[in-house]
Design a protein around this motif. Structure first.
Motif, PDB file in Angstrom:
ATOM      1  N   ALA A  42       0.867  -1.167   0.065  1.00 26.57           N
ATOM      2  CA  ALA A  42       0.042   0.131   0.011  1.00 26.57           C
ATOM      3  C   ALA A  42       0.878   1.132  -0.096  1.00 26.57           C
ATOM      4  O   ALA A  42       2.232   1.044   0.307  1.00 26.57           O
ATOM      5  CB  ALA A  42      -0.736  -0.139   1.345  1.00 26.57           C
ATOM      6  N   MET A  44       1.008   3.660   1.916  1.00 28.25           N
ATOM      7  CA  MET A  44       1.171   4.022   3.238  1.00 28.25           C
ATOM      8  C   MET A  44       2.657   3.453   3.649  1.00 28.25           C
ATOM      9  O   MET A  44       3.250   3.776   4.609  1.00 28.25           O
ATOM     10  CB  MET A  44       0.254   4.303   4.060  1.00 28.25           C
ATOM     11  CG  MET A  44      -0.369   2.851   4.350  1.00 28.25           C
ATOM     12  SD  MET A  44       0.446   1.970   5.400  1.00 28.25           S
ATOM     13  CE  MET A  44       0.408   2.557   6.977  1.00 28.25           C
ATOM     14  N   ARG A  70       0.416  -7.135  -4.240  1.00 26.30           N
ATOM     15  CA  ARG A  70      -0.220  -7.951  -3.268  1.00 26.30           C
ATOM     16  C   ARG A  70      -0.280  -9.443  -3.802  1.00 26.30           C
ATOM     17  O   ARG A  70      -0.460  -9.883  -4.899  1.00 26.30           O
ATOM     18  CB  ARG A  70      -1.610  -7.611  -3.249  1.00 26.30           C
ATOM     19  CG  ARG A  70      -1.573  -6.220  -2.615  1.00 26.30           C
ATOM     20  CD  ARG A  70      -2.919  -5.781  -1.920  1.00 26.30           C
ATOM     21  NE  ARG A  70      -2.894  -4.415  -1.226  1.00 26.30           N
ATOM     22  CZ  ARG A  70      -3.941  -3.684  -0.980  1.00 26.30           C
ATOM     23  NH1 ARG A  70      -5.107  -4.007  -1.082  1.00 26.30           N
ATOM     24  NH2 ARG A  70      -3.695  -2.336  -0.407  1.00 26.30           N
ATOM     25  N   MET A  88      -0.858   2.627  -6.748  1.00 23.39           N
ATOM     26  CA  MET A  88      -1.936   3.174  -5.711  1.00 23.39           C
ATOM     27  C   MET A  88      -1.572   4.862  -5.643  1.00 23.39           C
ATOM     28  O   MET A  88      -0.476   5.100  -5.446  1.00 23.39           O
ATOM     29  CB  MET A  88      -1.902   2.548  -4.297  1.00 23.39           C
ATOM     30  CG  MET A  88      -2.932   2.900  -3.524  1.00 23.39           C
ATOM     31  SD  MET A  88      -2.816   2.413  -1.825  1.00 23.39           S
ATOM     32  CE  MET A  88      -3.623   0.755  -1.905  1.00 23.39           C
ATOM     33  N   TRP A 184      -8.588   0.921   8.895  1.00 19.89           N
ATOM     34  CA  TRP A 184      -7.457   0.518   8.270  1.00 19.89           C
ATOM     35  C   TRP A 184      -6.293   0.228   9.099  1.00 19.89           C
ATOM     36  O   TRP A 184      -6.093   1.223   9.648  1.00 19.89           O
ATOM     37  CB  TRP A 184      -7.393   1.348   7.051  1.00 19.89           C
ATOM     38  CG  TRP A 184      -6.525   0.691   6.066  1.00 19.89           C
ATOM     39  CD1 TRP A 184      -7.335  -0.167   4.872  1.00 19.89           C
ATOM     40  CD2 TRP A 184      -5.199   0.334   5.921  1.00 19.89           C
ATOM     41  NE1 TRP A 184      -6.423  -0.805   4.026  1.00 19.89           N
ATOM     42  CE2 TRP A 184      -4.844  -0.213   4.758  1.00 19.89           C
ATOM     43  CE3 TRP A 184      -3.931   0.682   6.436  1.00 19.89           C
ATOM     44  CZ2 TRP A 184      -3.707  -0.773   4.304  1.00 19.89           C
ATOM     45  CZ3 TRP A 184      -2.855   0.299   6.134  1.00 19.89           C
ATOM     46  CH2 TRP A 184      -2.681  -0.333   4.798  1.00 19.89           C
ATOM     47  N   ASN A 229     -10.178   5.221  -0.585  1.00 13.88           N
ATOM     48  CA  ASN A 229     -10.223   5.063   0.770  1.00 13.88           C
ATOM     49  C   ASN A 229      -9.464   6.072   1.490  1.00 13.88           C
ATOM     50  O   ASN A 229      -8.084   6.270   1.216  1.00 13.88           O
ATOM     51  CB  ASN A 229      -9.567   3.579   1.070  1.00 13.88           C
ATOM     52  CG  ASN A 229      -9.710   3.156   2.455  1.00 13.88           C
ATOM     53  OD1 ASN A 229     -10.333   3.974   3.215  1.00 13.88           O
ATOM     54  ND2 ASN A 229      -8.778   2.191   2.933  1.00 13.88           N
ATOM     55  N   VAL A 231      -7.943   7.152   4.957  1.00 11.05           N
ATOM     56  CA  VAL A 231      -7.729   6.621   6.344  1.00 11.05           C
ATOM     57  C   VAL A 231      -7.605   7.667   7.195  1.00 11.05           C
ATOM     58  O   VAL A 231      -6.502   8.471   6.869  1.00 11.05           O
ATOM     59  CB  VAL A 231      -6.759   5.549   6.472  1.00 11.05           C
ATOM     60  CG1 VAL A 231      -6.631   4.860   7.893  1.00 11.05           C
ATOM     61  CG2 VAL A 231      -6.981   4.555   5.636  1.00 11.05           C
ATOM     62  N   ASP A 252      -4.345   9.127   5.435  1.00  8.08           N
ATOM     63  CA  ASP A 252      -3.584   8.084   4.541  1.00  8.08           C
ATOM     64  C   ASP A 252      -4.521   8.020   3.579  1.00  8.08           C
ATOM     65  O   ASP A 252      -5.711   7.277   4.036  1.00  8.08           O
ATOM     66  CB  ASP A 252      -2.879   6.973   5.124  1.00  8.08           C
ATOM     67  CG  ASP A 252      -3.002   5.712   4.444  1.00  8.08           C
ATOM     68  OD1 ASP A 252      -2.774   6.110   3.293  1.00  8.08           O
ATOM     69  OD2 ASP A 252      -3.285   4.794   4.842  1.00  8.08           O
ATOM     70  N   THR A 253      -4.386   8.353   2.210  1.00  8.71           N
ATOM     71  CA  THR A 253      -5.471   7.740   1.364  1.00  8.71           C
ATOM     72  C   THR A 253      -5.103   7.196   0.079  1.00  8.71           C
ATOM     73  O   THR A 253      -3.926   7.211  -0.250  1.00  8.71           O
ATOM     74  CB  THR A 253      -6.234   9.085   0.493  1.00  8.71           C
ATOM     75  OG1 THR A 253      -5.425   9.544  -0.721  1.00  8.71           O
ATOM     76  CG2 THR A 253      -6.681  10.161   1.546  1.00  8.71           C
ATOM     77  N   GLY A 254      -5.778   6.241  -0.137  1.00  8.74           N
ATOM     78  CA  GLY A 254      -5.445   5.435  -1.384  1.00  8.74           C
ATOM     79  C   GLY A 254      -6.599   5.074  -2.421  1.00  8.74           C
ATOM     80  O   GLY A 254      -7.546   4.775  -2.057  1.00  8.74           O
TER      81      GLY A 254
END
Ligand code: SER
Length: 619
Positions: A42, A44, A70, A88, A184, A229, A231, A252-254
C-alpha cells in the motif's frame, strides 16, 4: 476528460500539487528494513516512520503514485478483477490537515468539472460505526452531508442503518459499518491505524438478490465499486492489542489507479482498459487468438498480462530481485512460471515472455524510468527463467512418458514428478488427458495432496534453509551456514537465533537476531571457529529421529512439526565432541574439509535487532 491511466495519474498529482502537496516518487516495491512483508502492499507502507512522527524531508503534505504488489491472491488472478501488481494513488497529511480537507478534496477531485467530473449522484460513502473503544465517526458524517448538500443531494436522513437499502434518488448516501469494513491498518501486527471512510461508485447495475435482500455499498453483487479510501490515522496499535492516540493526526488515502481508470472508461473490468491492451495485442500476434473471444483464453491472457507486468516491475525495481527459491525471488519465479504455463495453454511453445515484458517496459518507462535503466537485467532474467523452466518441463515430460509406457499414472507419480522435477500437477493431468481422454481429477488430486501434505513440513524447512539448488557450491555453503550458526552462538551467546538464510552458488547469507554491530574481534573469532572446524575435517552425519529426540539431543533449528513426525538431524563433529547439531532438510557435504576456507565478507543490519552476514568459502 481524463481517461487513460496516464492522464488520471497526472491529474491526481497535479490536483494535490495545487493543494500544497509535495509529489514524491514511488518508493521501492521491495520494503527496506522491514522483514515482516515481502513487498510494498500500500502507498502508506514506505511512509510508516513519518506517520509515526519522524519528519519527512519533503514536508507534511505528500502525494504519489506508489507501485504495490499483493501476493495473497495470486491464484485468483485470471478472473476479471484480481491483480497482483497495481498502482496506488495516495495523498498524506503528516499531522497537518485532517478529515475536513481530506474529504472535501476527495469530493472535489472526483466530481469537479475540471478534474474527474464524476456525476455526484453516483457516489455513496461509508464511515466507521464505532465500537466499545472508539466512537462513531460523526465528524466525517457531518462533512460528507455538507458536501452532498452543495450538490443538492439530500443526505438529511443521516447515517443509514445496516438494513436500509442504498437508493439512488432518496435516502442516505452515508452508510456506517464496523471494523471489518471501515478500519484500516496497522500494516503489520502493530503500528499506525484508524477509522476510514470509503467512497463508492454506483454502476446502477441491478441488484442480484443472491447476495442478500437489500443492496448497500459493501454488498458483493457488483453494483458498487469502491474507488477511494481515506484513512484517518490517529491511533497506534500496541503489541498488547490496545489502541493509543498518536501524537499527530494523519491522513492516508489510497485509490487504485487501474480501478478508477476502468470506472472512468465505463469498463466492467480493469482488463478492458488501455492498460493491458498492448500486452493483449502482443499475445494475439503470438497466438492468433483475440482477447474477448473466448472466456477460457481470456483467463490465460489476463494471467500472462498481470504476472509479466508484476515480474517486470519487481526485477526492474531499484532494489530489484531475481527469480529464486526463496522470499521475493520465489514469488517472481511463481509468477513467471504461471505465465509460461498459460502461454502453453494458448499453444505457445517457444519462449515468449521477453516479448511481453518488452511491451510492459515500453508502456511504463515514461512513468517509471527504472524500467528503462534496468531493461537489460529484466529481459535477461526473464529469459533465463524461461529457459530453466523449459528444461524442467522437458525433463518432466520425458519422465512422464516413461511412466505412461509402464502403465497407469497415479497421483503419487504426479507428486514424484512435481517434487523431483518441479513438473506441475496440472500439466501431468493435461498430458494424461490428451492421451487417454479421461482422468479422475478428484482421486488424482486427492492422492497428490496426501503426498504433498506429508512432505510439506520438509519442504517448508528447505525453503527456510533457503537453498537455491543442490549444486556442489550451494551444498558447501549450506554446511558452512551450520558451522557459522553454531560459531555465532558460541561467540555471541545462545540468544542468537536464525532469522533467515539464503544461499546462492557464490555466497551464503545468514540473518540472525543480535542488537548491535559485531565488533572486529567477534567477527574474527567466529571466522576462526568455523575455519578450525573445517581444518579438523569433521564428518557430517545425518539421522532421522522424532522431534522429541532431536530436542533432547540439543539440536537447533525449527521445531514446527507435529508430535510424532520424524525430522532429519545433521551433526557435524568428531567422536569426541559434536560441534553442531541442527534440524535440517539437507543436503550437506560429507566432511567439512570440502569447504576449503571460510570468510565473512560483510556484516550489516537488515532490520532493528537483526544482523546479516554474507560469507564465502574458497579453495
Ligand atoms: N492505506 C489505505 C489502503 O491501502 C489507504 O491508502 O487502502
Amino acid at each position: 476528460m481524463f481517461k487513460s491511466a496516464f492522464e488520471i495519474r497526472k491529474a491526481y498529482l497535479d490536483f494535490f500539487r495545487l493543494k500544497g502537496h509535495a509529489i514524491i516518487p514511488s518508493a521501492s516495491l521491495i520494503p527496506e528494513n522491514d522483514p515482516t512483508v515481502l513487498f510494498t502492499t500500500a502507498g502508506m507502507h514506505p511512509l510508516v516512520p513519518y506517520l509515526m512522527g519522524e519528519p519527512h524531508p519533503m514536508g507534511n503534505r505528500l502525494a504519489d503514485a506508489q507501485k504495490c504488489l499483493r501476493t495473497d491472491d495470486i491464484d485468483e488472478v485470471g478472473d476479471n478483477r484480481h491483480l497482483t501488481f497495481f498502482e496506488m494513488l495516495g495523498n498524506w497529511s503528516l499531522g497537518d490537515y485532517f478529515k475536513r480537507e481530506s474529504i472535501t478534496w476527495s469530493f472535489e477531485f472526483l466530481t469537479d468539472k475540471n478534474w474527474l467530473a464524476i456525476d455526484p449522484t453516483r457516489l455513496f460513502v461509508t464511515v466507521f460505526e464505532g465500537d466499545d473503544a472508539i466512537p462513531l465517526d460523526d465528524e466525517s458524517v457531518e462533512i460528507w452531508q455538507a458536501q452532498f448538500e452543495v450538490h443538492g443531494i439530500s443526505a438529511e436522513t443521516g447515517v443509514a442503518g445496516k438494513d436500509e437499502p442504498a437508493v439512488n434518488t432518496t435516502g442516505s448516501r452515508i452508510f456506517a459499518y464496523g471494523k471489518k469494513e471501515n478500519w484500516w491498518g496497522p500494516p503489520g501486527e502493530t503500528g499506525p491505524c484508524g477509522p476510514d471512510t470509503e467512497i463508492f461508485y454506483d454502476t446502477k447495475k441491478g441488484h442480484d438478490s443472491k447476495f442478500g435482500k437489500i443492496c448497500h455499498p459493501n454488498c458483493d453483487c457488483g453494483r458498487f465499486i469502491e474507488i477511494w479510501n481515506n484513512v484517518f490515522m490517529e491511533y497506534e496499535k500496541k503489541g498488547d492489542g490496545s489502541f493509543v492516540a498518536l501524537a499527530q493526526k494523519n491522513v492516508d488515502t489510497g485509490m487504485g489507479l487501474e480501478r478508477i481508470s476502468a470506472m472512468l472508461q465505463g469498463k466492467a473490468s480493469v482488463f478492458d482498459t488501455e492498460i493491458f491492451r498492448g500486452v493483449f495485442d502482443a499475445i494475439r500476434v503470438l497466438t492468433g487468438y483475440s482477447y474477448g473471444d473466448d472466456p477460457i483464453h481470456d483467463r490465460s491472457f489476463r494471467i500472462i498480462a498481470d504476472h509479466v507486468r508484476a515480474s517486470t516491475f519487481v526485477i526492474g525495481d531499484s532494489h530489484g530481485v531475481t527469480p529464486s527459491n526463496v522470499g521475493q525471488g520465489y514469488i517472481v519465479r511463481r509468477l513467471l512460471r504461471r505465465a509460461i504455463r498459460e502461454g502453453r495453454r494458448l499453444g505457445i511453445k517457444d519462449p515468449f515472455l521477453v516479448k511481453i515484458s518488452s511491451v510492459v517496459i515500453g508502456e511504463f518507462r515514461v512513468s517509471y524510468d527504472e524500467l528503462e535503466t534496468n531493461r537489460k537485467k529484466i529481459l535477461d532474467e526473464i529469459s533465463k527463467e524461461e529457459e530453466k523452466f523449459g528444461k524442467t518441463l522437458e525433463k518432466g515430460e520425458r519422465e512422464l512418458e516413461k511412466m505412461i509406457t509402464k502403465g497407469d499414472v497415479t497421483g503419487k507419480d504426479a507428486f514424484i514428478l512435481f517434487s523431483t522435477y518441479g513438473f506441475p500437477l496440472e500439466l501431468t493431468e493435461e498430458i494424461i488427458h490428451e492421451r487417454d481422454g479421461v482422468i479422475h481429477h478428484d482421486v488424482f488430486e486427492e492422492e497428490f495432496k496426501k503426498h504433498q501434505d506429508s512432505s510439506r513440513s520438509a519442504s517448508a524447512r528447505m525453503f527456510k534453509g533457503g537453498l537455491a539448488d543442490h549444486s556442489e557450491e550451494t551444498t558447501r555453503l549450506h554446511t558452512a551456514t551450520h558451522l557459522l550458526h553454531r560459531a555465532l552462538k558460541n561467540v555471541l551467546g545462545d540468544t542468537v537465533s536464525q532469522k533467515g538464510s539464503n544461499i546462492t552458488k557464490e555466497r551464503l547469507r545468514f540473518d540472525f537476531s543480535w542488537p548491535e554491530k559485531m565488533t572486529d574481534e567477534q567477527k574474527t573469532a567466529v571466522e576462526k571457529m568455523v575455519n578450525d572446524s573445517i581444518q579438523k575435517n569433521l564428518p557430517v552425519r545425518v539421522e532421522e529421529m522424532s522431534v522429541q529426540e532431536a530436542k533432547e539431543k540439543g539440536a537447533i533449528g525449527l521445531f514446527e512439526e507435529k508430535y510424532g513426525d520424524k525430522v532429519k538431524v545433521y551433526t557435524i563433529g568428531d567422536d569426541v565432541v559434536d560441534f553442531s547439531t541442527e534440524i535440517c532438510g539437507g543436503p550437506h557435504v560429507k566432511q567439512t574439509g570440502e569447504l576449503g576456507s571460510f570468510k565473512i565478507v560483510k556484516e550489516e543490519a537488515v532490520a532493528s535487532g537483526i544482523r546479516r552476514i554474507k560469507a564465502v568459502v574458497t579453495g
